[in-house]
Scaffold this active site. Structure first.
Site, mmCIF file in Angstrom:
data_model
loop_
_atom_site.group_PDB
_atom_site.id
_atom_site.type_symbol
_atom_site.label_atom_id
_atom_site.label_comp_id
_atom_site.label_asym_id
_atom_site.label_seq_id
_atom_site.Cartn_x
_atom_site.Cartn_y
_atom_site.Cartn_z
ATOM 1 N N ALA A 99 -41.296 -27.961 -15.703
ATOM 2 C CA ALA A 99 -40.329 -27.453 -14.727
ATOM 3 C C ALA A 99 -39.193 -26.709 -15.416
ATOM 4 O O ALA A 99 -38.641 -25.747 -14.870
ATOM 5 C CB ALA A 99 -39.780 -28.607 -13.892
ATOM 6 N N GLN A 129 -37.059 -23.151 -14.937
ATOM 7 C CA GLN A 129 -35.683 -23.483 -14.550
ATOM 8 C C GLN A 129 -35.619 -24.057 -13.135
ATOM 9 O O GLN A 129 -34.758 -23.696 -12.323
ATOM 10 C CB GLN A 129 -34.783 -22.249 -14.669
ATOM 11 C CG GLN A 129 -34.764 -21.649 -16.065
ATOM 12 C CD GLN A 129 -33.833 -20.464 -16.189
ATOM 13 O OE1 GLN A 129 -32.818 -20.392 -15.496
ATOM 14 N NE2 GLN A 129 -34.163 -19.524 -17.060
ATOM 15 N N CYS A 130 -36.550 -24.945 -12.842
ATOM 16 C CA CYS A 130 -36.624 -25.560 -11.514
ATOM 17 C C CYS A 130 -35.868 -26.886 -11.545
ATOM 18 O O CYS A 130 -36.435 -27.935 -11.865
ATOM 19 C CB CYS A 130 -38.081 -25.769 -11.105
ATOM 20 S SG CYS A 130 -38.275 -26.418 -9.434
ATOM 21 N N SER A 131 -34.595 -26.841 -11.208
ATOM 22 C CA SER A 131 -33.757 -28.041 -11.271
ATOM 23 C C SER A 131 -34.227 -29.108 -10.288
ATOM 24 O O SER A 131 -34.051 -30.307 -10.537
ATOM 25 C CB SER A 131 -32.301 -27.672 -10.991
ATOM 26 O OG SER A 131 -32.166 -27.088 -9.708
ATOM 27 N N ILE A 182 -36.962 -31.019 -12.010
ATOM 28 C CA ILE A 182 -36.392 -31.700 -13.175
ATOM 29 C C ILE A 182 -35.665 -32.970 -12.738
ATOM 30 O O ILE A 182 -35.842 -34.045 -13.322
ATOM 31 C CB ILE A 182 -35.442 -30.765 -13.944
ATOM 32 C CG1 ILE A 182 -36.238 -29.654 -14.636
ATOM 33 C CG2 ILE A 182 -34.634 -31.544 -14.978
ATOM 34 C CD1 ILE A 182 -35.368 -28.616 -15.322
#
Length: 292
Positions: free
Chosen positions: A59, A63-65, A68
């Site tokens: 993830a 950059q998929c917060s 994450i």
């Protein structure tokens, strides 16, 4: 769908937003839940904390917060070492060795070859072939899931940073924000008229709507009649011209390499991004088959 939601809640200790969105397609959701539950919690060669940290690494490349944050919680619930969440520099070398495959799969999967697999299965802190397969399945799953999250505009969970919070207009008699026994102190939602950010749309009468639809239909009809005037060759030329212009615009865009601090600790080499491997008019050194 209700039973699937119950199963999802029992598996994940929450009914997350991804599951709710997929609930519009119950058949797909059923397959998704069984697949994800198997690769994360089923029998397999990788320890459970490794599985969730690999999901965090995957993830992080996109950059998929949202993912994450979810996987951080799952990682800790599985007894994961909290120091690993401080960044890639704190994780075991065995996981670090997986990162090259992670970034290649995320952005340029056509570059992956057997040498990358051999590098993992030889030397100190080596991976077994079964572990490599399990890890690659996890990486591919969460790379694609990150695209789903972005494509559907999935918001952060309520208990995560940035999650949607319902604003309440507390009564002036209760400045501390605590609920009292009197009905007057019960908080009430902020109304649109009190919200300066709400744009008031003008009311449209049914007759105006009918006129607007008729005008739109007339314009569509005139455009279709104009398009019929062009020959097939002219249409092809126009299409190729527009396509070449869009290709020039996309090639001139500079990729964004700035990463948020809470995500950057799980990202190494942020400049490694997607590159078109088969541009028209250029000879590619990479043997690929591209469907046109």
């Amino acid at each position: 769908t209700h039973l699937l939601f119950v199963d999802a809640f029992l598996q994940n200790n929450r009914l997350d937003h991804v599951t709710q969105v997929m609930g519009y397609h119950p058949t797909y959701l059923d397959i998704f839940l069984r697949t994800q539950n198997f690769i994360l919690r089923g029998d397999g060669p990788l320890p459970y904390d490794y599985r969730h940290f690999i999901a965090i690494m995957a993830a992080g490349r996109h950059q998929c917060s949202y993912l994450i944050n979810l996987q951080k919680q799952e990682f800790l619930l599985q007894g994961g070492d909290q120091t690993w969440l401080k960044g890639l520099s704190k994780i075991p070398q065995k996981l670090r060795d997986l990162y090259d495959i992670n970034k290649i799969l995320a952005h340029r999967p056509w570059l992956l070859n057997k040498s990358h697999i051999e590098k993992l299965t030889k030397g100190k802190d080596s991976w077994s072939l079964a572990e490599v397969v399990h890890a690659i399945v996890l990486l591919a799953h969460f790379h694609s899931l990150a695209s789903f999250v972005f494509g559907c505009g999935v918001n952060e969970e309520l208990d995560h940073e940035g999650g949607h919070q319902h604003r309440l207009n507390m009564a002036s008699s209760n400045p501390a924000g605590m609920l009292g026994s009197s009905p007057r102190t019960i908080p009430t939602p902020v109304s649109d008229k009190d919200d300066p950010w709400v744009t008031k749309l003008p009311s449209v009468s049914p007759s105006d709507q009918e006129v607007g639809v008729e005008t739109l239909m007339q314009r569509m009809k005139s455009l279709s009649e104009r398009s019929e005037e062009f020959s097939q060759e002219e249409k092809v030329k126009r299409f190729e011209h527009v396509e070449s212009q869009s290709a020039e615009l996309s090639s001139g865009l500079e990729p964004l390499t700035q990463v948020k601090a809470d995500i950057g600790q799980f990202v190494d080499d942020p400049t490694f991004l997607y590159q078109d491997f088969a541009r028209r008019g250029e000879v590619s050194d990479i043997p690929t088959f591209r469907v046109q």
